[in-house]
Design an enzyme around this catalytic site. Structure first.
Site, PDB file in Angstrom:
ATOM      1  N   LYS A 532       1.993   5.217  -0.826  1.00 30.03           N
ATOM      2  CA  LYS A 532       0.712   5.088  -0.117  1.00 30.03           C
ATOM      3  C   LYS A 532       0.052   6.457  -0.150  1.00 30.03           C
ATOM      4  CE  LYS A 532       3.216   3.692   3.419  1.00 30.03           C
ATOM      5  NZ  LYS A 532       2.484   2.461   3.693  1.00 30.03           N
ATOM      6  N   ARG A 533      -1.224   6.521   0.228  1.00 26.13           N
ATOM      7  CA  ARG A 533      -1.858   7.827   0.270  1.00 26.13           C
ATOM      8  C   ARG A 533      -1.086   8.778   1.186  1.00 26.13           C
ATOM      9  NH1 ARG A 533      -6.888   8.480  -2.398  1.00 26.13           N
ATOM     10  NH2 ARG A 533      -6.896  10.581  -1.544  1.00 26.13           N
ATOM     11  N   THR A 640      -1.133  -2.818   3.220  1.00 20.96           N
ATOM     12  CA  THR A 640      -0.899  -3.946   2.307  1.00 20.96           C
ATOM     13  C   THR A 640       0.328  -3.698   1.432  1.00 20.96           C
ATOM     14  OG1 THR A 640      -2.566  -2.992   0.838  1.00 20.96           O
ATOM     15  CG2 THR A 640      -3.236  -4.879   2.185  1.00 20.96           C
TER      16      THR A 640
HETATM   17  C1  LIG Z   1      -1.438  -1.466  -2.133  1.00 16.70           C
HETATM   18  C2  LIG Z   1      -1.881  -0.129  -2.561  1.00 16.70           C
HETATM   19  C3  LIG Z   1      -2.269   0.815  -1.622  1.00 16.70           C
HETATM   20  C4  LIG Z   1      -2.222   0.569  -0.120  1.00 16.70           C
HETATM   21  O1  LIG Z   1      -0.988   1.012   0.391  1.00 16.70           O
HETATM   22  P1  LIG Z   1      -0.749   1.125   1.974  1.00 16.70           P
HETATM   23  O2  LIG Z   1       0.701   1.436   2.090  1.00 16.70           O
HETATM   24  O3  LIG Z   1      -1.095  -0.191   2.553  1.00 16.70           O
HETATM   25  O4  LIG Z   1      -1.611   2.217   2.445  1.00 16.70           O
HETATM   26  C5  LIG Z   1      -2.662   2.065  -2.061  1.00 16.70           C
HETATM   27  N1  LIG Z   1      -2.686   2.360  -3.371  1.00 16.70           N
HETATM   28  C6  LIG Z   1      -2.312   1.475  -4.305  1.00 16.70           C
HETATM   29  C7  LIG Z   1      -2.327   1.866  -5.739  1.00 16.70           C
HETATM   30  C8  LIG Z   1      -1.896   0.191  -3.937  1.00 16.70           C
HETATM   31  O5  LIG Z   1      -1.537  -0.688  -4.880  1.00 16.70           O
END
Ligand SMILES: *Cc1c(COP(=O)(O)O)cnc(C)c1O
Length: 812
Positions: A532-533, A640
């Site tokens: 995640k970020r 997500t």
């Molecule tokens: C699903 C997804 C995210 C979202 O990740 P979170 O853990 O929900 O913040 C961010 N970047 C990419 C490339 C993703 O596929």
């Protein structure tokens, strides 16, 4: 179409396009050839979908989002067209590996993270559910930066994703519109005394749309994602003779802002926002007018969705067009605007709530500012004497010299939704409480979802095969059928088959790690994933401190009975986010230390994969055993990646934040590891101001030992960064309660370790996670938007005049 026919057409198209034989062609030429066969096959349905919407006067939704993050589209289009197997086999017989062609396609990364990825999952689901819905955004010349590590620091490189062209887009010059930027505007009475705006100076931007077909899953529906590109209008050419002038003009929409949670507050960003808002709304109105229906009924034809506040100016732009251009009265226009608009809030963090200074807005879009002022004036006028004075002051759009974009979006729409139950509740009770008092009926929840097709069928073919063999194929169309898997939780054959699929995926991720990072990891170990970020609130630091603890414990006692574990990170930090970049540096240095230390006998490995993006997510997620969802409770709106990982059988270790709460409800307490402060407890600390990180540090020797490792030389090369992070915890009182949750987190990790040691139990937990993930399909989410917010229906809800069957595929 059969394989033989495909091979024939493929060879013929290659000959026509490149005058080549298969054996001479490069992967790129083969990729272009396949893509061209695909686009010509679906473009007829694209045209027909468009025509059907028009002829049936179908109400359509328009999803305005400043980011879209589709990743690669080759396989996803093949799957949705019903071509995937056939093409894979046909190519194989020609001596071509489909996956080699996949490598050619650059990730389309016109988004930062969750927000943009959600928009793209929605595009897939809207088309797959046969719903009439379109995307509207910006065609950035450069996508999100490419991340490299140099000396364990993040370095950003430009993403020139368009360099080799883009197969999927179609430039529609004839649909261009002009957008007015800057200058002065004043109101002048016309011959009937009605005030009309007069524009002086400023400049005209030409917005040219590039349309990309959004192919529905085996239903012959192809919707449109329309991305606007900036050009110089022919009549303004003279002003942009010099290279510099031209460049600064083109720069306006050339780069995506690489920060996902802090508002840039830059004039260019505001220009981008108005540019795609105005172009999109103008083109919607132009289309509507071509239908020759009464303007008063536009809300029965169009629903405009504002994804986060960046497109909030849709409210004012729609008003501008109705009042200034269509000569409608303010009252009628306002009534229609609110019926057409709806808004999704994505954050409760103050620093991410978008505001623009009055001066800047006057400067970029003066007429829009005037209209917002009038909306604000009428808002106050209507409520004064009826509502509490202070409440009116707090909910005004314009306050303290700033325009509050969320206020504009809420006041100017009929629906405001959050993205997970907890988040929507917090909106009502805390963040937007004042608005909830004013408009209780406007607030609703739409829990996020993910495109199951991409995140299982494409990303995890090994598991998909086991699912087909066990519960049949209906889950591919209807994700709730994944529940059928629960009938097999005592079936060792199925448990083993799923475990074997996971093992295969782990082996191929291990090979990727070996070739990209040179690190040897064992697929027998637990693969523990946080992707995640990079953000303080997401608390990668908490994960890291636990890793340091395990390392120190192992150094003390090499016989410590823990399962071997591979910790895997993927994360980009915004280039200007200094603290997040320090965390990356420290994780990388800890990785260098641990991975080289033979005394711990490979029990711990730490891998930070470079350049996290959609394609990398597709590699990592199917191989994950443990999913880290450890944000401070109340900070993550939904998340997500938590859904993607559970779907692929990973076991979640989580705080009760965002959609984790609903994941817990779906799988039950025995199939998830929950820890940490609740959102209520966090708010208590805020209220009482009684959190003192230093007390924890002084009292708890484990915390002392781990946190001291940041500054005592245990970890090399982090003199500055280690101190900075140490200070954030101790000197600046640990804003995200990392130390407060540390002990509980370690205990939860220990329980995960124990559960893994009972192989059969672990496999059952994993199965239950997959089986209960169906509710997190974005098909479900968009259907709820369609029913409750947009009031749109599938094209052939009532008649089936195109004779589409459920499993139709494309003819060449
Ligand atoms: C699903 C997804 C995210 C979202 O990740 P979170 O853990 O929900 O913040 C961010 N970047 C990419 C490339 C993703 O596929």
């Amino acid at each position: 179409m059969d394989k033989k026919e495909f091979k024939k057409k493929f060879k013929r198209r290659l000959a026509e396009k490149f005058a080549m034989e298969v054996t001479d062609a490069s992967s790129n030429e083969l990729y272009q050839t396949l893509g061209s066969l695909m686009t010509s096959a679906y473009s007829q349905d694209w045209r027909e979908t468009w025509k059907d919407y028009r002829e049936n006067n179908q109400k359509q939704s328009y999803y305005f989002s400043i980011e879209f993050l589709p990743g690669k589209m080759l396989k996803s289009n093949l799957l949705n067209m019903g071509w995937l197997e056939l093409v894979e086999e046909g190519l194989d017989e020609l001596g071509i590996q489909l996956n080699d062609l996949v490598e050619i396609e650059p990730d389309m990364a016109l988004g930062n993270g969750g927000l943009g990825r959600l928009a793209s999952c929605f595009m897939d689901s809207i088309a797959s559910c046969g719903l009439p819905g379109n995307g509207n955004g910006i065609r950035y010349e450069y996508g999100l930066f490419k991340q490299r590590f140099v000396d364990n620091y993040q370095v950003e490189l430009p993403d020139e994703w368009l360099q080799k062209g883009n197969l999927w887009e179609v430039r529609k010059e004839s649909k261009a519109v002009d957008v007015q930027i800057g200058g002065n505007v004043y109101l002048k009475p016309d011959q009937y005394g009605k005030l009309s705006p007069v524009y002086e100076g400023g400049s005209k931007l030409r917005a040219v749309p590039y349309d990309t077909g959004m192919v529905g899953y085996q239903n012959k529906i192809v919707n449109t994602m329309r991305l606007w590109s900036l050009e110089i209008p022919p009549e303004e050419e003279d002003r942009y003779r010099s290279i510099e002038a031209r460049r600064s003009f083109e720069d306006l929409t050339s780069v995506l802002y690489p920060d996902d949670s802090n508002e840039a507050g830059r004039k260019m960003r505001l220009t981008q926002e108005y540019f795609f808002v105005s172009a999109g709304v103008q083109s919607i109105l132009r289309y509507f007018k071509s239908l020759n229906q009464p303007m008063d009924e536009i809300n029965q034809y169009a629903a405009i969705h504002i994804n986060d506040t960046h497109p909030a100016m849709c409210v004012a732009e729609f008003m501008r067009l109705l009042v200034d251009e269509e000569q409608m009265s303010w009252e009628r226009a306002w009534d229609l605007t609110r019926k057409v608009m709806s808004y999704t809030n994505h954050t409760i963090m103050a620093e991410a709530l978008e505001k623009w200074s009055i001066d800047m807005m006057k400067n970029v879009c003066p007429r829009i500012y005037q209209i917002i002022e009038e909306i604000d004036r009428r808002f106050v006028e209507e409520l004064i004497g009826v509502q509490d004075f202070d409440l009116i002051q707090r909910t005004r759009i314009i306050q303290d010299g700033q325009v509050h974009m969320a206020h504009l979006a809420i006041i100017g729409s009929h629906s405001t939704n959050g993205v997970a139950k907890l988040h929507s509740d917090l909106l009502k009770s805390v963040v937007l409480h004042d608005f909830y008092l004013l408009y209780p009926d406007r607030f609703n929840n739409k829990t996020n979802g993910i495109a199951m097709r991409r995140w299982v069928q494409l990303a995890n073919p090994a598991m998909s095969k086991v699912l087909d063999a066990t519960i049949g194929k209906t889950w591919r169309k209807n994700s709730d059928d994944l529940r059928l898997l629960l009938n097999y939780e005592e079936d060792d054959q199925v448990l083993n088959a799923l475990a074997e699929a996971k093992y295969q995926n782990k082996r191929s991720l291990a090979a990727y790690i070996k070739s990209h990072c040179g690190i040897e990891v064992s697929p027998e170990a637990i693969f523990d994933v946080q992707i995640k970020r990079l953000h303080a609130y997401k608390r990668q630091l908490l994960n890291l401190l636990h890793i340091i603890k395990l390392y120190l414990d192992l150094k003390e006692n090499p016989e410590l009975p823990i399962e071997p574990r591979v910790f895997i990170f993927g994360a980009k930090a915004a280039p200007s986010y200094h603290y997040a970049k320090s965390i990356i540096k420290v994780i990388n240095e800890v990785a260098s230390l641990i991975n080289a230390d033979e005394t711990i006998k490979g029990k711990l490995k730490l891998v930070f994969l470079e350049n996290y993006n959609v394609s990398l997510a597709e590699r990592i997620i199917p191989a994950a055993d443990v999913s880290e969802q450890i944000s401070l409770a109340s900070k993550e709106a939904s998340g997500t990646s938590n859904m993607k990982l559970m779907l692929n059988g990973a076991v979640t270790i989580a705080t009760l934040d965002g959609a984790n709460v609903e994941i817990r409800d779906a799988v039950g307490d025995d199939n998830i590891a929950i820890f940490g402060l609740t959102e209520g407890e966090v708010y208590q600390y805020y209220e009482k101001r009684n959190y003192h990180a230093i007390d924890l540090y002084e009292r708890d020797t484990t915390i002392q030992k781990v946190v001291n490792a940041l500054i005592d030389g245990t970890i090399p090369n982090i003199t500055k960064e280690g101190q900075e992070i140490f200070d954030s915890l101790i000197k600046y009182n640990d804003e995200f309660f990392v130390l407060r949750d540390f002990e509980d987190y370690c205990a939860a990790q220990m329980s995960v370790n124990q559960a893994y040691q009972d192989t059969r139990r672990w496999r059952q937990i994993s199965l239950r996670n997959t089986a209960n993930a169906g509710r997190f399909s974005s098909d479900r989410t968009v259907q709820q938007y369609a029913d409750d917010i947009w009031q749109i229906e599938p094209l052939f809800a009532h008649n089936d005049n195109r004779g589409v069957t459920q499993h139709d595929t494309y003819l060449l």
